[in-house]
Design an enzyme around this catalytic site. Structure first.
Site, PDB file in Angstrom:
ATOM      1  N   SER A 149       0.862  -1.188   0.000  1.00 23.73           N
ATOM      2  CA  SER A 149       0.000   0.000   0.000  1.00 23.73           C
ATOM      3  C   SER A 149       0.894   1.233   0.000  1.00 23.73           C
ATOM      4  O   SER A 149       2.081   1.144   0.362  1.00 23.73           O
ATOM      5  CB  SER A 149      -0.843  -0.021   1.278  1.00 23.73           C
ATOM      6  OG  SER A 149      -1.518   1.201   1.466  1.00 23.73           O
ATOM      7  N   TYR A 162      -1.557  -0.373  10.745  1.00 23.85           N
ATOM      8  CA  TYR A 162      -1.660  -0.773   9.325  1.00 23.85           C
ATOM      9  C   TYR A 162      -0.332  -0.444   8.622  1.00 23.85           C
ATOM     10  O   TYR A 162       0.194  -1.267   7.864  1.00 23.85           O
ATOM     11  CB  TYR A 162      -2.831  -0.034   8.673  1.00 23.85           C
ATOM     12  CG  TYR A 162      -3.102  -0.410   7.222  1.00 23.85           C
ATOM     13  CD1 TYR A 162      -3.470  -1.702   6.875  1.00 23.85           C
ATOM     14  CD2 TYR A 162      -3.007   0.545   6.208  1.00 23.85           C
ATOM     15  CE1 TYR A 162      -3.736  -2.039   5.547  1.00 23.85           C
ATOM     16  CE2 TYR A 162      -3.278   0.221   4.880  1.00 23.85           C
ATOM     17  CZ  TYR A 162      -3.642  -1.075   4.560  1.00 23.85           C
ATOM     18  OH  TYR A 162      -3.899  -1.406   3.253  1.00 23.85           O
TER      19      TYR A 162
END
Ligand code: NDP
Length: 253
Positions: A149, A162
């Site tokens: 990501s 995350y």
């Protein structure tokens, strides 16, 4: 110049929605037989039906990648039923955001289990097969694509855990790349920005509100945009390895 995937077999984790679903379709369009892995079997059956209607080959393998035995089983069943494994798309993931202070620790456990451990289990089970596919016809190369990501490149307040999982995916990918690239297993890292999928929908309402606000003026990418990038990565000629690809919506800062 690109190489089609005819005669090859790909396994896609998290194929029941979003980027994984679109990627399975893209790889099947390129000629790969695809093994579809996620927990929601009915969604996988629906997708397999579509791929077969378009003339492709799809195998539904319901499984939870956080259970090491199940991760191994989906890989082994792919090889038993489809004959080989050339491409692993390690895509299954969860994103549960919010401040560290006072966070529900079980959200961190889920992210570490899916984004890190699940990805590692699938890689571990797949690598012997990828190494043997890389020795073999038709392409003499194999691919392991890890989906990270933008959050694996840039940390932000409100997404620290995350960020930790996706930075971990980046570190693992580079270490593994150096280990196996000489044997023609290409390890690639794909790092999407905001993409319109079910991913943010699992957040607590107050967190979801913040995510919506942050991306309110941004036209998000579609899952197909990322599938297109993954398709590019795995169809390079044998002597070309795309190590890393960072893709943001044009309007995302
Ligand atoms: P979705 O929520 O649409 O898809 C996530 C997929 O992961 C689902 O198919 C889900 O299937 C699967 N999954 C979750 N937990 C497990 C598990 N334990 N075992 C097997 N499969 C599991 O989100 P995206 O398509 O957006 O996410 C795909 C990847 O892309 C993730 O790694 C995410 O971090 C990454 N990403 C997404 C971005 C975005 O903006 N959308 C941006 C950057 C990265 P099921 O529930 O049926 O098991």
């Amino acid at each position: 110049m690109s190489d089609r995937l005819d005669g090859t077999v790909a396994l896609v984790t998290g194929a029941s929605s979003g980027i994984g679903e679109a990627t399975a379709v893209a790889l099947a369009d390129q000629g790969a037989a695809v093994a579809l892995v996620a927990r929601r079997a009915e969604r996988l059956e629906e997708l397999a039906g579509k791929i077969r209607d378009d003339g492709g080959t799809a195998l539904v393998l319901a499984g939870d990648v956080t259970v090491e035995r199940q991760a191994r089983e989906v890989v082994e069943r792919t090889v038993t039923e489809l004959g080989r494994l050339d491409t692993l798309i390690n895509n299954a993931g969860v994103m549960l955001l919010g401040p560290v202070v006072g966070a529900p620790v079980e959200e961190w456990q889920r992210m570490v289990e899916v984004n890190v451990l699940g990805l590692l289990y699938c890689a571990h089970a797949a690598l012997p097969h990828l190494l043997s596919a890389a020795d073999d016809d038709p392409r003499h190369v194999a691919d392991l694509v890890n989906i990270s990501s933008v959050a694996g490149r840039v940390a932000r307040s409100g997404s620290a855990v995350y960020n930790a999982t996706k930075h971990g995916v980046g570190a693992f990918s580079e270490g593994l790349r150096q280990e196996v690239t000489g044997r023609h297993v290409r390890v690639s890292l794909v790092e999407p920005g905001a993409t319109d999928t079910e991913l943010s929908g699992h957040n607590r309402p107050e967190v979801l509100e913040g995510i919506k606000k942050r991306f309110s003026g941004v036209e998000r990418m579609r899952a197909e945009d990322i599938a297109d990038a993954i398709g590019y990565v795995v169809t390079r000629p044998r002597h070309v390895a795309v190590n890393e690809m960072l893709i943001r919506p044009t309007e995302q800062t």
